[in-house]
Design a protein around this motif. Structure first.
Motif, PDB file in Angstrom:
ATOM      1  N   UNK A  43      44.837  49.049  41.337  1.00 53.19           N
ATOM      2  CA  UNK A  43      45.078  48.058  42.394  1.00 53.19           C
ATOM      3  C   UNK A  43      44.257  46.785  42.203  1.00 53.19           C
ATOM      4  N   UNK A  44      43.003  46.933  41.802  1.00 57.55           N
ATOM      5  CA  UNK A  44      42.159  45.755  41.591  1.00 57.55           C
ATOM      6  C   UNK A  44      42.643  44.953  40.389  1.00 57.55           C
ATOM      7  N   UNK A  45      43.053  45.654  39.342  1.00 57.53           N
ATOM      8  CA  UNK A  45      43.584  44.974  38.143  1.00 57.53           C
ATOM      9  C   UNK A  45      44.828  44.166  38.512  1.00 57.53           C
ATOM     10  N   UNK A  46      45.677  44.748  39.368  1.00 59.76           N
ATOM     11  CA  UNK A  46      46.885  44.041  39.807  1.00 59.76           C
ATOM     12  C   UNK A  46      46.524  42.800  40.613  1.00 59.76           C
ATOM     13  N   UNK A  49      45.302  40.154  38.235  1.00 60.71           N
ATOM     14  CA  UNK A  49      46.436  39.604  37.479  1.00 60.71           C
ATOM     15  C   UNK A  49      47.254  38.661  38.354  1.00 60.71           C
ATOM     16  N   UNK A  50      47.448  39.078  39.590  1.00 55.86           N
ATOM     17  CA  UNK A  50      48.206  38.241  40.532  1.00 55.86           C
ATOM     18  C   UNK A  50      47.480  36.928  40.785  1.00 55.86           C
ATOM     19  N   UNK A  54      49.231  36.121  35.916  1.00 56.75           N
ATOM     20  CA  UNK A  54      49.538  36.674  34.595  1.00 56.75           C
ATOM     21  C   UNK A  54      49.831  38.158  34.769  1.00 56.75           C
ATOM     22  N   UNK A  55      50.325  38.775  33.687  1.00 50.98           N
ATOM     23  CA  UNK A  55      50.546  40.227  33.752  1.00 50.98           C
ATOM     24  C   UNK A  55      49.225  40.925  33.426  1.00 50.98           C
ATOM     25  N   UNK A  56      49.160  42.193  33.814  1.00 52.43           N
ATOM     26  CA  UNK A  56      47.919  42.959  33.558  1.00 52.43           C
ATOM     27  C   UNK A  56      47.625  43.019  32.061  1.00 52.43           C
TER      28      UNK A  56
END
Lengths: 77, 133
Positions: A43-46, A49-50, A54-56
Motif C-alpha cells: 500500500x505504501x509503495x502504491x 508511485x501515485x 509513475x508505476x511501482x
C-alpha cells in the motif's frame, strides 16, 4: 529492495518531509526507504508511485545493495 | 484523536494503579511498594500532561498519531516483541537451571512451567494465525 525515490524527489525539488506528509508516514520512514534499510509495504509503495505519477516498477526494483547507492532499471537489464 | 484518547485511558489506568500501590505501600509500611506506586503515578501523570498539550496543537497531534500508527513503527515494534519473546524464554530456562543448582526445585519448576506455557501459547497462536492468513 532498491528504489530511486531520492532521485525522483530531487528532480522535482521535493523534500523528504513533504514526501512523508504526502504519503502519511514520518520522515524517518522515507529516509529508511531511500537508503534501502526498510522495504515499503505494498500500500505504501502504491501511494509513493501515485505521488510521483509513475508505476511501482519504475520506482522499486530488486537489486544488490551497492554501498547504499540505488541503480536504475536499465543498469540491471 | 482516537489514539490519544486510548493512550489517555491507558495512562489513567496506570495512574490509578500507581495510586493504589502507593496507598498499599503506606498501609503496609513497605517503602518499595510506596516508591513503585509513586513512580508509576508521576510517570503516568506526566504522560497525561504531554497528551493534553498535544491536543492543543493540530500539527503536533497529527505527527504524534502518525508516529504511533505508521507501518515502519509497527514493524519495529513487532520485531522487538519477537526478539524479547525468544530472549525471555531463554532467560527463564537459565534462571530455572540456576534455581535448581541452588536447591530451589519448586521455584525452578514454576519458572519452567511459565516458559513452557509461553512456548505452547506461541505455537497455538502460530497455528491460528497461519490458518487465518
Amino acid at each position: 529492495m532498491e528504489n530511486n525515490i531520492a532521485k525522483l524527489r530531487k528532480e522535482r525539488k521535493i523534500t523528504q518531509e513533504e514526501l512523508a506528509a504526502a504519503v502519511s508516514v514520518t520522515r524517518q520512514t522515507i529516509i529508511s526507504i531511500e537508503s534501502g534499510r526498510y522495504t515499503a509495504s505494498l500500500p505504501l509503495a502504491f501511494k509513493i508511485a501515485e505521488f510521483f505519477e509513475k508505476s511501482i516498477e519504475d520506482i522499486f526494483f530488486p537489486g544488490k545493495a551497492n554501498n547504499g547507492k540505488t541503480k536504475n532499471r536499465e543498469d540491471i537489464k | 484523536m482516537k489514539i490519544i484518547k486510548k493512550n489517555l485511558i491507558y495512562c489513567g489506568i496506570i495512574c490509578a494503579l500507581g495510586i493504589g500501590i502507593s496507598v498499599a505501600g503506606v498501609y503496609r509500611e513497605d517503602d518499595l511498594l510506596k516508591s513503585v506506586g509513586i513512580a508509576l503515578t508521576i510517570v503516568s501523570l506526566l504522560k497525561i500532561a504531554q497528551l493534553f498539550i498535544l491536543t492543543r496543537n493540530d500539527e503536533r497531534r497529527r505527527k504524534y498519531e502518525l508516529s504511533m500508527t505508521e507501518e515502519r513503527i509497527k514493524y519495529i515494534a513487532s520485531k522487538s516483541s519477537s526478539f524479547v519473546f525468544y530472549i525471555t524464554v531463554f532467560c527463564e530456562v537459565i534462571a530455572a537451571l540456576i534455581l535448581l543448582i541452588f536447591g530451589h526445585a519448586f521455584a525452578a519448576g514454576i519458572v519452567c512451567y511459565v516458559a513452557g506455557a509461553q512456548v505452547v501459547l506461541y505455537l497455538v497462536l502460530y497455528i491460528i494465525f497461519s490458518r487465518k492468513y
